[in-house]
Design a protein around this motif. Structure first.
Motif, PDB file in Angstrom:
ATOM      1  N   TYR A 101       0.984  -0.590   0.441  1.00 23.77           N
ATOM      2  CA  TYR A 101      -0.269  -0.108  -0.087  1.00 23.77           C
ATOM      3  C   TYR A 101       0.974   1.105   0.081  1.00 23.77           C
ATOM      4  CZ  TYR A 101      -4.179  -2.891   0.620  1.00 23.77           C
ATOM      5  OH  TYR A 101      -4.509  -4.012   1.410  1.00 23.77           O
ATOM      6  N   LEU A 102       0.850   2.248  -1.120  1.00 21.21           N
ATOM      7  CA  LEU A 102       1.146   3.772  -1.029  1.00 21.21           C
ATOM      8  C   LEU A 102       0.387   4.804  -0.436  1.00 21.21           C
ATOM      9  CD1 LEU A 102       4.074   4.484  -2.593  1.00 21.21           C
ATOM     10  CD2 LEU A 102       2.821   4.933  -4.149  1.00 21.21           C
ATOM     11  N   CYS A 103       1.498   4.893   0.390  1.00 17.91           N
ATOM     12  CA  CYS A 103       0.723   6.553   0.901  1.00 17.91           C
ATOM     13  C   CYS A 103       1.293   7.847   0.080  1.00 17.91           C
ATOM     14  CB  CYS A 103       0.276   6.767   1.987  1.00 17.91           C
ATOM     15  SG  CYS A 103      -0.515   5.088   3.101  1.00 17.91           S
ATOM     16  N   PRO A 104       0.685   9.291   0.014  1.00 18.09           N
ATOM     17  CA  PRO A 104       0.882  10.347   0.012  1.00 18.09           C
ATOM     18  C   PRO A 104       2.146  11.467   1.042  1.00 18.09           C
ATOM     19  CG  PRO A 104      -0.918  10.481   0.231  1.00 18.09           C
ATOM     20  CD  PRO A 104      -0.945   8.993   0.516  1.00 18.09           C
ATOM     21  N   PRO A 105       2.569  11.827   0.707  1.00 17.67           N
ATOM     22  CA  PRO A 105       3.305  12.718   1.467  1.00 17.67           C
ATOM     23  C   PRO A 105       2.148  12.874   3.270  1.00 17.67           C
ATOM     24  CG  PRO A 105       3.780  14.196  -0.422  1.00 17.67           C
ATOM     25  CD  PRO A 105       2.661  12.945  -0.056  1.00 17.67           C
ATOM     26  N   GLU A 106       2.787  12.608   4.464  1.00 23.44           N
ATOM     27  CA  GLU A 106       2.039  13.672   5.283  1.00 23.44           C
ATOM     28  C   GLU A 106       2.606  15.272   5.400  1.00 23.44           C
ATOM     29  OE1 GLU A 106       2.059   9.160   8.247  1.00 23.44           O
ATOM     30  OE2 GLU A 106       3.713  10.864   8.868  1.00 23.44           O
ATOM     31  N   ALA A 107       1.133  15.318   6.680  1.00 28.60           N
ATOM     32  CA  ALA A 107       1.277  16.984   6.664  1.00 28.60           C
ATOM     33  C   ALA A 107       1.983  17.067   8.041  1.00 28.60           C
ATOM     34  CB  ALA A 107       0.096  17.229   7.507  1.00 28.60           C
ATOM     35  N   PHE A 108       3.106  17.635   7.473  1.00 30.29           N
ATOM     36  CA  PHE A 108       4.555  17.781   7.785  1.00 30.29           C
ATOM     37  C   PHE A 108       4.445  17.859   9.594  1.00 30.29           C
ATOM     38  CE2 PHE A 108       7.909  19.939   9.412  1.00 30.29           C
ATOM     39  CZ  PHE A 108       9.442  19.509   8.546  1.00 30.29           C
ATOM     40  N   ALA A 217      -2.019  -9.715  -8.639  1.00 28.79           N
ATOM     41  CA  ALA A 217      -2.047  -8.386  -9.462  1.00 28.79           C
ATOM     42  C   ALA A 217      -2.794  -7.622  -9.016  1.00 28.79           C
ATOM     43  CB  ALA A 217      -3.008  -9.691 -10.984  1.00 28.79           C
ATOM     44  N   GLU A 218      -4.019  -8.434  -7.849  1.00 30.78           N
ATOM     45  CA  GLU A 218      -4.796  -7.688  -7.187  1.00 30.78           C
ATOM     46  C   GLU A 218      -3.992  -6.705  -6.263  1.00 30.78           C
ATOM     47  OE1 GLU A 218      -7.836  -6.990  -7.764  1.00 30.78           O
ATOM     48  OE2 GLU A 218      -8.518  -8.540  -8.912  1.00 30.78           O
ATOM     49  N   THR A 219      -2.990  -7.391  -5.430  1.00 29.64           N
ATOM     50  CA  THR A 219      -2.748  -6.719  -4.922  1.00 29.64           C
ATOM     51  C   THR A 219      -1.718  -5.477  -5.073  1.00 29.64           C
ATOM     52  OG1 THR A 219      -0.348  -8.264  -4.110  1.00 29.64           O
ATOM     53  CG2 THR A 219      -2.502  -8.292  -2.342  1.00 29.64           C
ATOM     54  N   HIS A 220      -0.917  -6.016  -5.921  1.00 24.34           N
ATOM     55  CA  HIS A 220      -0.466  -4.584  -7.493  1.00 24.34           C
ATOM     56  C   HIS A 220      -1.478  -3.069  -7.128  1.00 24.34           C
ATOM     57  CE1 HIS A 220       4.399  -5.106  -8.656  1.00 24.34           C
ATOM     58  NE2 HIS A 220       3.470  -6.296  -7.818  1.00 24.34           N
ATOM     59  N   ARG A 221      -2.489  -3.450  -7.846  1.00 30.46           N
ATOM     60  CA  ARG A 221      -3.461  -3.365  -8.378  1.00 30.46           C
ATOM     61  C   ARG A 221      -3.951  -1.910  -7.623  1.00 30.46           C
ATOM     62  NH1 ARG A 221      -9.526  -4.961  -9.386  1.00 30.46           N
ATOM     63  NH2 ARG A 221     -10.760  -2.875  -9.494  1.00 30.46           N
ATOM     64  N   TRP A 222      -4.248  -2.790  -6.018  1.00 32.27           N
ATOM     65  CA  TRP A 222      -4.769  -2.275  -4.948  1.00 32.27           C
ATOM     66  C   TRP A 222      -4.164  -1.485  -4.074  1.00 32.27           C
ATOM     67  CZ3 TRP A 222      -9.615  -1.217  -5.048  1.00 32.27           C
ATOM     68  CH2 TRP A 222     -11.204  -1.676  -5.578  1.00 32.27           C
ATOM     69  N   GLY A 223      -2.545  -1.692  -4.282  1.00 40.42           N
ATOM     70  CA  GLY A 223      -2.269  -1.484  -3.868  1.00 40.42           C
ATOM     71  C   GLY A 223      -1.864   0.349  -4.105  1.00 40.42           C
ATOM     72  N   TYR A 224      -1.767   0.340  -5.358  1.00 42.17           N
ATOM     73  CA  TYR A 224      -1.066   1.841  -5.698  1.00 42.17           C
ATOM     74  C   TYR A 224      -2.817   2.539  -6.050  1.00 42.17           C
ATOM     75  CZ  TYR A 224       1.089   5.184  -8.646  1.00 42.17           C
ATOM     76  OH  TYR A 224       2.369   5.754  -8.807  1.00 42.17           O
ATOM     77  N   ASP A 225      -4.011   1.396  -6.036  1.00 42.93           N
ATOM     78  CA  ASP A 225      -5.026   2.536  -6.141  1.00 42.93           C
ATOM     79  C   ASP A 225      -5.730   3.088  -4.512  1.00 42.93           C
ATOM     80  OD1 ASP A 225      -5.936   1.975  -8.795  1.00 42.93           O
ATOM     81  OD2 ASP A 225      -7.726   0.322  -8.219  1.00 42.93           O
ATOM     82  N   HIS A 226      -4.388   2.693  -3.692  1.00 40.23           N
ATOM     83  CA  HIS A 226      -4.197   3.016  -2.086  1.00 40.23           C
ATOM     84  C   HIS A 226      -4.430   4.224  -2.059  1.00 40.23           C
ATOM     85  CE1 HIS A 226      -3.488   3.878   2.067  1.00 40.23           C
ATOM     86  NE2 HIS A 226      -4.725   2.937   2.458  1.00 40.23           N
ATOM     87  N   TYR A 227      -2.829   4.879  -3.072  1.00 34.94           N
ATOM     88  CA  TYR A 227      -2.124   5.623  -3.196  1.00 34.94           C
ATOM     89  C   TYR A 227      -3.181   6.789  -3.692  1.00 34.94           C
ATOM     90  CZ  TYR A 227       1.024   9.545  -5.350  1.00 34.94           C
ATOM     91  OH  TYR A 227       1.781  10.171  -4.939  1.00 34.94           O
TER      92      TYR A 227
END
Length: 298
Positions: A101-108, A217-227
């Motif tokens: 799972y990938l996440c955007p930058p956190e608040a500082f 394939a599913e975990t790859h897809r959903w990991g980036y969709d999480h982002y």
């Protein structure tokens, strides 16, 4: 993701509804649950594994002033995954083909007082986790690690002056706008967050090969969709914080530069003291140099 896996496998693989931290194994102990066979599949931050693997485990989650989310994803697909597997070689765990799972930058930071210069950190009482806690301590702050559920009340009661939790979307969802006056943004403190998806090897071995490929394939897809999902939440939350009366702005440049400069000194010392940390950090820096030679930043 769970429903999609069931549909993709024609109903042959059913993943039970997600359990939150602490429901099956103690919070932050998901790796042990996988190792012991209590859990079949889990995802968590590698930075919580420092008691087992040392400080190199932080680097797989993020680096201060380090890789952007896309860069972290790419590095993890190449050298990062092999280094992570090597680090965990004594554990009964398999990482699903670099899925995460990938996440955007956190608040500082979110704070009660306004922050203008590095000197404003002196005496500041903060909740944070990871390497930035070391940096903020050096800058004169008093740092503690509390569960997210405890942070709101601690600020409300005046025990804390500020916090680091997650991205603006998450922070808004737990009503942090009710207890702080300032929300500072900026990717340098924590440019991203990367949660590997891991399975128990015995559970994995029981799956037919076609179902393994579907799960990859599913975990790859959903990991980036999480982002994407988290980014969309942030785009809604940032103006919503302002509507609640919170001042939202980028962290002053002087503070950002001080935090990154101190982190570089800390990382250099760890490189000198820890051969495995040195290998991981050198891999990251080499990747960053090569990547940004072609693309300034992705």
């Amino acid at each position: 993701m769970l429903q999609s896996i069931e549909v993709s496998t024609g109903g042959r693989l059913k993943v039970t509804p997600t359990h939150g931290a602490g429901e099956v194994v103690p919070g932050l102990k998901e790796l042990d649950g996988i190792h012991e066979g209590v859990l079949d599949m889990a995802s968590t931050c590698t930075m919580y594994w420092g008691d087992r693997f040392g400080l190199a485990c932080n680097l797989f989650t993020y680096q201060i002033g380090g890789l952007s989310p896309t860069e972290q994803w790419m590095w993890s697909q190449t050298e990062g995954a092999a280094l992570l597997t090597e680090m965990c070689a004594d554990y009964n765990v398999k990482f699903i083909e670099e899925s995460a799972y990938l996440c955007p930058p956190e608040a500082f930071l979110g704070t009660k007082p306004e922050l203008k210069t590095p000197e404003d950190f002196k005496g500041l009482r903060l909740r944070t986790a990871g390497d930035d806690g070391v940096v903020f301590t050096e800058m004169g702050a008093s740092v503690c690690l509390l569960s997210p559920a405890e942070v709101y009340e601690s600020i409300m009661r005046g025990v804390l002056d500020g916090y680091q939790l997650s991205s603006p979307g998450y922070d808004y969802s737990v009503a942090m706008y009710e207890v702080v006056d300032y929300l500072y943004l900026g990717p340098s403190r924590q440019p991203c967050e990367w949660f590997p998806i891991m399975v128990n090897p015995d559970s994995w071995a029981e799956l037919p090969d076609d179902m393994k490929q579907i799960l990859i394939a599913e975990t790859h897809r959903w990991g980036y969709d999480h982002y994407l999902m988290r980014m969309q939440e942030d785009l809604v939350a940032i103006p919503a914080f302002r509507e609640k009366g919170v001042t939202v702005d980028f962290i002053p440049k002087a503070i950002e530069e001080e935090v990154v400069a101190r982190a570089m000194v800390i990382y250099a010392k760890r490189q000198a003291d820890d051969p495995f940390f040195n290998r991981v950090y050198t891999s990251i820096e080499n990747f960053k140099t090569a990547f940004r030679d072609g693309w300034t930043r992705l």
